[in-house]
Design a protein around this motif. Structure first.
Motif, PDB file in Angstrom:
ATOM      1  N   VAL A   1       3.741  12.365   4.015  1.00 16.46           N
ATOM      2  CA  VAL A   1       2.194  11.812   3.782  1.00 16.46           C
ATOM      3  C   VAL A   1       2.359  10.956   2.324  1.00 16.46           C
ATOM      4  O   VAL A   1       2.365  11.850   1.395  1.00 16.46           O
ATOM      5  CB  VAL A   1       1.068  12.442   4.162  1.00 16.46           C
ATOM      6  N   SER A   2       2.034   9.718   2.308  1.00 12.51           N
ATOM      7  CA  SER A   2       1.601   9.047   0.978  1.00 12.51           C
ATOM      8  C   SER A   2       0.382   8.414   1.134  1.00 12.51           C
ATOM      9  O   SER A   2      -0.090   7.585   2.009  1.00 12.51           O
ATOM     10  CB  SER A   2       2.838   7.864   0.555  1.00 12.51           C
ATOM     11  N   ALA A   3      -0.832   8.941   0.033  1.00 15.34           N
ATOM     12  CA  ALA A   3      -1.777   8.383   0.039  1.00 15.34           C
ATOM     13  C   ALA A   3      -2.139   7.506  -1.237  1.00 15.34           C
ATOM     14  O   ALA A   3      -1.598   7.741  -2.273  1.00 15.34           O
ATOM     15  CB  ALA A   3      -2.763   9.714   0.121  1.00 15.34           C
ATOM     16  N   PHE A   4      -2.772   6.375  -1.139  1.00 17.31           N
ATOM     17  CA  PHE A   4      -3.007   5.472  -2.192  1.00 17.31           C
ATOM     18  C   PHE A   4      -4.483   5.155  -2.204  1.00 17.31           C
ATOM     19  O   PHE A   4      -5.060   4.520  -1.233  1.00 17.31           O
ATOM     20  CB  PHE A   4      -2.393   3.997  -1.988  1.00 17.31           C
ATOM     21  N   TYR A   5      -5.124   5.367  -3.315  1.00 24.27           N
ATOM     22  CA  TYR A   5      -6.465   5.331  -3.550  1.00 24.27           C
ATOM     23  C   TYR A   5      -6.859   3.816  -3.958  1.00 24.27           C
ATOM     24  O   TYR A   5      -6.156   3.490  -5.273  1.00 24.27           O
ATOM     25  CB  TYR A   5      -7.200   6.175  -4.349  1.00 24.27           C
ATOM     26  N   GLU A   6      -7.519   2.931  -3.094  1.00 21.62           N
ATOM     27  CA  GLU A   6      -7.933   1.848  -3.728  1.00 21.62           C
ATOM     28  C   GLU A   6      -8.676   1.571  -5.156  1.00 21.62           C
ATOM     29  O   GLU A   6      -9.718   2.506  -4.993  1.00 21.62           O
ATOM     30  CB  GLU A   6      -8.344   0.910  -2.444  1.00 21.62           C
ATOM     31  N   GLY A   7      -8.323   0.780  -5.986  1.00 19.65           N
ATOM     32  CA  GLY A   7      -9.185   0.814  -7.111  1.00 19.65           C
ATOM     33  C   GLY A   7      -8.305   1.276  -8.119  1.00 19.65           C
ATOM     34  O   GLY A   7      -8.865   1.513  -9.483  1.00 19.65           O
ATOM     35  N   SER A   8      -7.251   1.951  -7.957  1.00 21.68           N
ATOM     36  CA  SER A   8      -6.217   2.651  -9.147  1.00 21.68           C
ATOM     37  C   SER A   8      -5.745   1.826  -9.975  1.00 21.68           C
ATOM     38  O   SER A   8      -5.338   2.176 -11.067  1.00 21.68           O
ATOM     39  CB  SER A   8      -5.359   3.674  -8.487  1.00 21.68           C
ATOM     40  N   VAL A   9      -5.654   0.493  -9.683  1.00 23.51           N
ATOM     41  CA  VAL A   9      -5.092  -0.467 -10.405  1.00 23.51           C
ATOM     42  C   VAL A   9      -6.073  -1.223 -11.143  1.00 23.51           C
ATOM     43  O   VAL A   9      -6.907  -1.933 -10.312  1.00 23.51           O
ATOM     44  CB  VAL A   9      -3.981  -1.440  -9.814  1.00 23.51           C
ATOM     45  N   ASN A  10      -6.329  -1.925 -12.476  1.00 24.97           N
ATOM     46  CA  ASN A  10      -7.171  -2.826 -13.015  1.00 24.97           C
ATOM     47  C   ASN A  10      -6.890  -3.946 -12.766  1.00 24.97           C
ATOM     48  O   ASN A  10      -5.877  -4.303 -12.224  1.00 24.97           O
ATOM     49  CB  ASN A  10      -7.411  -2.046 -14.471  1.00 24.97           C
ATOM     50  N   GLU A  11      -7.612  -4.627 -13.413  1.00 24.37           N
ATOM     51  CA  GLU A  11      -7.493  -6.361 -13.353  1.00 24.37           C
ATOM     52  C   GLU A  11      -6.437  -6.969 -14.052  1.00 24.37           C
ATOM     53  O   GLU A  11      -5.580  -8.020 -13.496  1.00 24.37           O
ATOM     54  CB  GLU A  11      -8.871  -6.936 -13.793  1.00 24.37           C
ATOM     55  N   GLU A  12      -5.664  -6.046 -14.994  1.00 21.07           N
ATOM     56  CA  GLU A  12      -4.571  -6.424 -15.563  1.00 21.07           C
ATOM     57  C   GLU A  12      -3.189  -5.869 -15.007  1.00 21.07           C
ATOM     58  O   GLU A  12      -2.102  -6.095 -15.577  1.00 21.07           O
ATOM     59  CB  GLU A  12      -4.517  -5.883 -17.169  1.00 21.07           C
ATOM     60  N   GLY A  13      -3.465  -5.171 -13.908  1.00 21.36           N
ATOM     61  CA  GLY A  13      -2.135  -4.846 -12.989  1.00 21.36           C
ATOM     62  C   GLY A  13      -1.906  -3.520 -13.856  1.00 21.36           C
ATOM     63  O   GLY A  13      -0.630  -3.222 -13.410  1.00 21.36           O
ATOM     64  N   ILE A  14      -2.460  -2.860 -14.295  1.00 26.42           N
ATOM     65  CA  ILE A  14      -2.207  -1.432 -14.977  1.00 26.42           C
ATOM     66  C   ILE A  14      -2.970  -0.260 -14.170  1.00 26.42           C
ATOM     67  O   ILE A  14      -3.798  -0.293 -13.918  1.00 26.42           O
ATOM     68  CB  ILE A  14      -2.372  -1.334 -16.445  1.00 26.42           C
ATOM     69  N   ARG A  15      -1.823   0.650 -13.812  1.00 24.73           N
ATOM     70  CA  ARG A  15      -2.406   1.736 -12.816  1.00 24.73           C
ATOM     71  C   ARG A  15      -2.931   2.758 -13.783  1.00 24.73           C
ATOM     72  O   ARG A  15      -2.549   3.098 -15.058  1.00 24.73           O
ATOM     73  CB  ARG A  15      -0.980   2.455 -12.268  1.00 24.73           C
ATOM     74  N   GLY A  16      -4.097   3.105 -13.364  1.00 22.22           N
ATOM     75  CA  GLY A  16      -4.702   4.300 -13.995  1.00 22.22           C
ATOM     76  C   GLY A  16      -4.920   5.395 -13.166  1.00 22.22           C
ATOM     77  O   GLY A  16      -4.194   5.572 -11.988  1.00 22.22           O
TER      78      GLY A  16
ATOM     79  N   LYS B   1       9.385   7.374  -1.230  1.00 15.67           N
ATOM     80  CA  LYS B   1       8.261   7.313  -1.480  1.00 15.67           C
ATOM     81  C   LYS B   1       7.728   6.240  -2.717  1.00 15.67           C
ATOM     82  O   LYS B   1       6.790   5.531  -2.739  1.00 15.67           O
ATOM     83  CB  LYS B   1       7.635   8.598  -1.678  1.00 15.67           C
ATOM     84  N   ASP B   2       8.794   6.456  -3.814  1.00 11.82           N
ATOM     85  CA  ASP B   2       8.523   5.464  -4.879  1.00 11.82           C
ATOM     86  C   ASP B   2       8.417   4.045  -4.537  1.00 11.82           C
ATOM     87  O   ASP B   2       7.655   3.123  -5.137  1.00 11.82           O
ATOM     88  CB  ASP B   2       9.372   5.840  -5.870  1.00 11.82           C
ATOM     89  N   ALA B   3       9.470   3.581  -3.637  1.00  9.04           N
ATOM     90  CA  ALA B   3       9.452   2.112  -3.298  1.00  9.04           C
ATOM     91  C   ALA B   3       8.304   1.931  -2.522  1.00  9.04           C
ATOM     92  O   ALA B   3       7.570   0.600  -2.853  1.00  9.04           O
ATOM     93  CB  ALA B   3      10.754   2.102  -2.360  1.00  9.04           C
ATOM     94  N   LEU B   4       7.815   2.769  -1.734  1.00  9.40           N
ATOM     95  CA  LEU B   4       6.722   2.522  -0.807  1.00  9.40           C
ATOM     96  C   LEU B   4       5.337   2.281  -1.797  1.00  9.40           C
ATOM     97  O   LEU B   4       4.524   1.385  -1.750  1.00  9.40           O
ATOM     98  CB  LEU B   4       6.308   3.600   0.173  1.00  9.40           C
ATOM     99  N   ALA B   5       5.361   3.203  -2.848  1.00 12.59           N
ATOM    100  CA  ALA B   5       4.115   3.060  -3.576  1.00 12.59           C
ATOM    101  C   ALA B   5       4.123   1.923  -4.524  1.00 12.59           C
ATOM    102  O   ALA B   5       3.028   1.557  -4.851  1.00 12.59           O
ATOM    103  CB  ALA B   5       4.222   4.301  -4.527  1.00 12.59           C
ATOM    104  N   GLU B   6       5.201   1.242  -4.853  1.00 15.62           N
ATOM    105  CA  GLU B   6       5.155  -0.061  -5.782  1.00 15.62           C
ATOM    106  C   GLU B   6       4.407  -1.285  -4.899  1.00 15.62           C
ATOM    107  O   GLU B   6       3.963  -2.080  -5.515  1.00 15.62           O
ATOM    108  CB  GLU B   6       6.576  -0.582  -5.697  1.00 15.62           C
ATOM    109  N   ASN B   7       4.434  -1.060  -3.525  1.00 14.10           N
ATOM    110  CA  ASN B   7       3.496  -1.997  -2.817  1.00 14.10           C
ATOM    111  C   ASN B   7       2.059  -2.117  -3.208  1.00 14.10           C
ATOM    112  O   ASN B   7       1.475  -3.097  -3.145  1.00 14.10           O
ATOM    113  CB  ASN B   7       3.649  -1.791  -1.463  1.00 14.10           C
ATOM    114  N   PHE B   8       1.580  -0.816  -3.376  1.00 14.29           N
ATOM    115  CA  PHE B   8       0.113  -0.719  -3.631  1.00 14.29           C
ATOM    116  C   PHE B   8      -0.461  -0.369  -5.142  1.00 14.29           C
ATOM    117  O   PHE B   8      -1.337  -0.639  -5.531  1.00 14.29           O
ATOM    118  CB  PHE B   8      -0.269   0.958  -3.369  1.00 14.29           C
ATOM    119  N   PHE B   9       0.714  -0.333  -5.980  1.00 14.23           N
ATOM    120  CA  PHE B   9       0.736  -0.418  -7.788  1.00 14.23           C
ATOM    121  C   PHE B   9       1.477  -1.431  -8.188  1.00 14.23           C
ATOM    122  O   PHE B   9       1.398  -1.464  -9.297  1.00 14.23           O
ATOM    123  CB  PHE B   9       1.090   0.919  -8.121  1.00 14.23           C
TER     124      PHE B   9
END
Length: 383
Positions: free
Chosen positions: A243-258, A304-312
């Protein structure tokens, strides 16, 4: 400034303040109810424990799982229903919703509410009461719940002083074929916080030192706990749910993951959407040898890392289109599955708080139950 514009600005500010007030009330009310409900819940559990003492262990566990499901629905009432959180499912999710099986749940770890993701998935699969976690030993200190988690079937482990034999003893209890189980493990051990770069740097250095591919969005997964589970429950568990969960809003307007939203932020409704990708892996495909599992698990995290790249992704348009590109489908619980639990606990709480005997019993359960639980855990030395 024209009067109309002044009025519009005033009402926008007023609306923002009212919205913040309502969110704060929801956070405060939800926190008080969820944590304040502990003595009543513990009292219900004690009654069932007494009634079931002469019954087989699996029958006690059946009733305990029902109680656990009831409480976790209350948790979801505040975290999902009241916040109007949108849950989007991907991968094999809609296939696993139809199954009723025992599962090893491997989740990515980035928030203090990752365990609630397991609630969301298991409730939709009809298995909420069967959730059990491999947990860090400090959670024993939670009043009442610290004791209860262990008797429910959760397993405490110490970082740096990992006791295999104690974990195996707990796993042996779960071997009973009449005790359905979703055992939740977060192999990274520590949460991935971009705001804590030293932890990430340490993980990356470990990967380089051990000739492993460096992960961009996860910490290097630890193997020992996962291996013990697969070795001792290989015949019991039907499949691994990756299971891989991704919380929307974790990436700011500059494209930086927080940092992902944490408990307070979630209750305040700061996260509007959660993306949950589920991959079902039959146990027949999972290696039994520890070294083979180590390689297999790291390769799983590379995927999982490759999948996460889609969301981050730094590309805003790529993030915005991820649901369409990966075939995500919203899945709403509806109101009743969680509201029903809130109504049940409200009906229990009102007579407890409104009567002198009820208040006395509440305090006694809180004090003596907590002390008794601490004593029991200390004597049993469960980890």
């Amino acid at each position: 400034m024209p009067v109309v514009q002044m009025m519009e600005r005033y009402f926008k500010v007023l609306e923002a303040h009212v919205d913040l007030f309502l969110k704060s009330v929801r956070y405060a009310l939800g926190s008080v109810i969820m944590f304040g409900m502990a003595p009543e819940y513990f009292g219900l559990w004690l009654v069932w424990r007494g009634v079931s003492m002469m019954l087989p262990g699996w029958m006690f566990q059946w009733g305990d799982d029902k109680l656990y499901s009831l409480y976790q629905r209350l948790v979801l009432f505040f975290f999902e229903t009241c916040t109007r959180l949108e849950v989007v499912l991907y991968g094999d999710a809609y296939d696993v919703l139809k199954k009723r099986e025992s599962v090893l749940y491997l989740g990515n770890h980035q928030s203090t509410v990752d365990w609630i993701i397991a609630d969301m998935v298991s409730l939709r699969c009809g298995s909420l009461g069967h959730l059990r976690y491999v947990m860090k030993d400090t959670l024993q200190l939670i009043p009442l719940y610290g004791f209860y988690f262990h008797v429910h079937g959760c397993i405490y482990v110490k970082r740096g002083k990992f006791s295999q034999q104690k974990m195996i003893a707990s796993l042996d209890y779960l071997k009973n074929p009449k005790i359905p189980t979703w055992l939740v493990v977060f192999p990274e051990g520590t949460r991935y916080y971009p705001g804590h770069p030293k932890v990430i740097e340490k993980s990356e250095q470990y990967a380089r030192d051990n000739n492993l591919q460096v992960l961009k969005h996860h910490l290097v997964p630890k193997t020992r706990g996962t291996w013990l589970v697969t070795e001792h429950l290989h015949e019991k568990i039907d499949a691994i749910y990756d299971v891989s969960a991704f919380y929307e809003g974790s990436v700011n307007e500059e494209g930086i993951r927080g940092n992902a939203p944490q408990l307070i932020g979630m209750l305040m409704g700061k996260c509007k959407k959660i993306h949950i990708h589920i991959r079902r892996i039959p146990m027949s495909e999972v290696p039994k040898e520890e070294e083979q599992l180590r390689v297999w698990l790291h390769n799983l995290y590379i995927e999982k890392d490759a999948l996460a790249e889609n969301f981050f992704s730094k590309d805003k348009e790529a993030r915005a289109s991820v649901q369409t590109r990966l075939g995500g489908r919203p899945h709403s619980l509806g109101l009743w599955p969680t509201l029903s639990s809130f109504l049940v606990f409200t009906a229990i709480t009102v007579p407890v708080l409104c009567t002198k005997i009820g208040r006395q019993l509440y305090l006694q359960l809180l004090v003596y139950g907590t002390l008794g639980g601490y004593g029991w855990l200390a004597l049993r030395s469960v980890c």
